[in-house]
Scaffold this active site. Structure first.
Site: not given
Lengths: 340, 340
Positions: A13-14, A111, A140-142, A195, A221, A300
């Site tokens: 994905t990334i 991650g 991370s994305c969040n 988070h 998200h 995300q």
């Protein structure tokens, strides 16, 4: 000037997005990607002309699938100025020994534990700290989405307290293994979620607490933010502040869901429908009893991609000024999708 | 030679794709699109530079949203050589009076009843019948997918009987109203479903029966086909036949789901991840007890798009030969996504 040589270790994905984004920049180049299985992602890497490196143990499988192999992962790493490690979470740290042995710079993803290296990275909030660094971890994305909102608010108005509820997508669209199909999962039960603390790896002084829930959706998200600021301001002040930031987009035009944001991304011609900006719902911005509230959606799969590019630029000393790097990255990404 | 002037009436799932596809052809042009609500789709139409026409009653709403309007829908229709009607199913027929009054050619979509005009269209099976025609209806996504598979099999081996089970996606990805979220819905309970009879609007002599189920997914429809052929053949014969067809793609590389096909489309850089080819799962092709079986996935949002382009070309006499039109259309679409 010769281009910075980037290897992408892991092409999921990334990784596949980082490869495309590096390819679009004029100051760096993809010298190779790595893949363990000869699946359709490996096929598209070959179609795109990226040299594909594989573990010794995968050589036969690639040969059988008719996919050309450029060499082993160690050979790839040796050719690089910097490796972007996009292997699955908790695997990245096991590659550190190789990077140290070869003497190559490396970037990990959110991650990985924050302990994989001493520096966590966000392009707006702490680019300077990464200038010339050997190792960094793009959060991370969040956490990236939270930093993009909190940093400018803190700079301008001072942040006294952040409370955020994160409704997470359960899996990515192409993932056929991860659930749930029908449940809201407390993630985790014990508060706070990781988070909030992760934001402190970028901005240690921010008082933040977070709760997270996993929902059966794949698109994005969704954050529900409540922020107590130190100075007074209006809804219009916040809208103006967010419009001025290079990686926040205000969403309107009748959109009230993550599904419609992704559909908007498709209509904009974005590569893989990626929305790499934080998507703040314009009409959700409100001030109630002196506190700021708003919704933001975080894609995300893609919001950390431009952050990886900026991290490369900082660590390899291609650019000193974070806003110049951010603008250069954003401009290159516009080649694979309209801005709005 | 001046380009054929195409108006797209309705700019939702199908209309916006038809507009992009027309834009990519060198023998036709988009003279306008119509939209009733000033939502994000209208915003992207403006960003793309398409003139936007709206009903009188929507003028104020567009003005309020800051979206420029080129005129009324009737004004758009009057400027066109041909209108592609992409309004919601059962609405298209209410526009027929306008098209007849103005004297413009028109194409409807499969959501309209087959009685909207006398001609149903599939580029491979009956292009000739549409040559110079004033009106045609491009059959639905599922019927298109069935025709693409059945027509060449019938030409080469003769089709004695087709039995198909269609597991339908419940709604499109950007749709936040349609369900179900968690159920398999008999669609309809009474057999056969309309899909089999709809194939007969293209190939009246085919003996076909169909059953359909709606499933809670958005990516693609999935067909389970069982075909009794008149002449004997092998699995390899069928693979070779399908590879030779311009709108069938054999899917392999470890893909076993609709989710992974769409992810493949994203990786290929396809506009909106569209897979306009019928996607036949290569390893599913089998012959059991003398009958042919295979799975194929149909991308409901996009597989009729190239068919609309070919219908325009036939009806406006731009090209006599269906395979030449198909190849021209396919080639233009490759500008917005890699082939494989």
């Amino acid at each position: 000037m010769s281009k910075v040589k980037v290897a992408i270790n892991g092409y999921g994905t990334i990784g596949k997005r980082v490869a495309d984004a590096v390819f679009l920049q004029d100051d760096m180049e993809v010298i190779g990607i790595s893949k363990t299985k000869p699946n359709f992602e490996a096929r598209t890497a070959v179609l795109k002309g990226f040299p594909v490196y594989v573990p010794e143990s995968s050589m036969d499988a690639f040969k059988k699938a008719g996919l050309p192999v450029a060499g082993t992962i160690e050979e790839m790493v040796k050719k690089a100025d910097i490796v972007v490690d996009c292997t699955p979470g908790k695997i990245g740290i096991t590659n550190k020994e190789l990077y140290e042995k070869v003497g190559v710079k490396a970037i990990w993803q959110g991650g990985e534990s924050k302990d994989v290296c001493s520096l966590s990275f966000n392009a707006e909030a702490n680019y300077d700290q990464a200038y010339g660094a050997d190792y960094a971890r793009v959060v991370s994305c969040n956490t990236t989405g939270l930093c993009r909102a909190i940093y400018p608010l803190d700079q301008k108005y001072g942040v006294e307290k952040v409370r955020v509820t994160i409704v997470r997508r359960a899996g990515d669209p192409g993932d056929i293994k991860t659930g749930p199909v029908d449940a809201l999962v407390l993630d985790p039960v014990k508060l706070p979620s990781h988070h909030g603390p992760d934001v402190k790896t970028i901005m240690p002084h921010i008082n933040i607490t977070s709760a997270a829930i996993k929902a059966p959706t794949t698109f994005m998200h969704l954050h529900v933010l409540n922020i107590k600021l130190k100075k007074e301001c209006t809804v219009d002040d916040i809208k103006k502040l967010f419009v001025s930031r290079p990686r926040i987009k205000l969403i309107s035009d009748g959109i009230s869901s993550t599904a419609e944001i992704i559909e908007f991304g498709r209509d904009l011609g974005r590569s893989r429908n990626d929305m790499w900006e934080s998507c703040v719902f314009k009409d959700s911005i409100s001030i109630d009893d002196g506190e700021l509230y708003f919704f933001q959606a975080i894609h995300q799969e893609s919001d950390v991609i431009p952050e990886n590019i900026d991290a490369i630029r900082a660590m390899t000393k291609l650019e000193k000024d974070n806003l110049k790097s951010i603008e250069k990255t954003n401009k290159a990404l516009r080649k694979i999708g309209m801005d709005f």
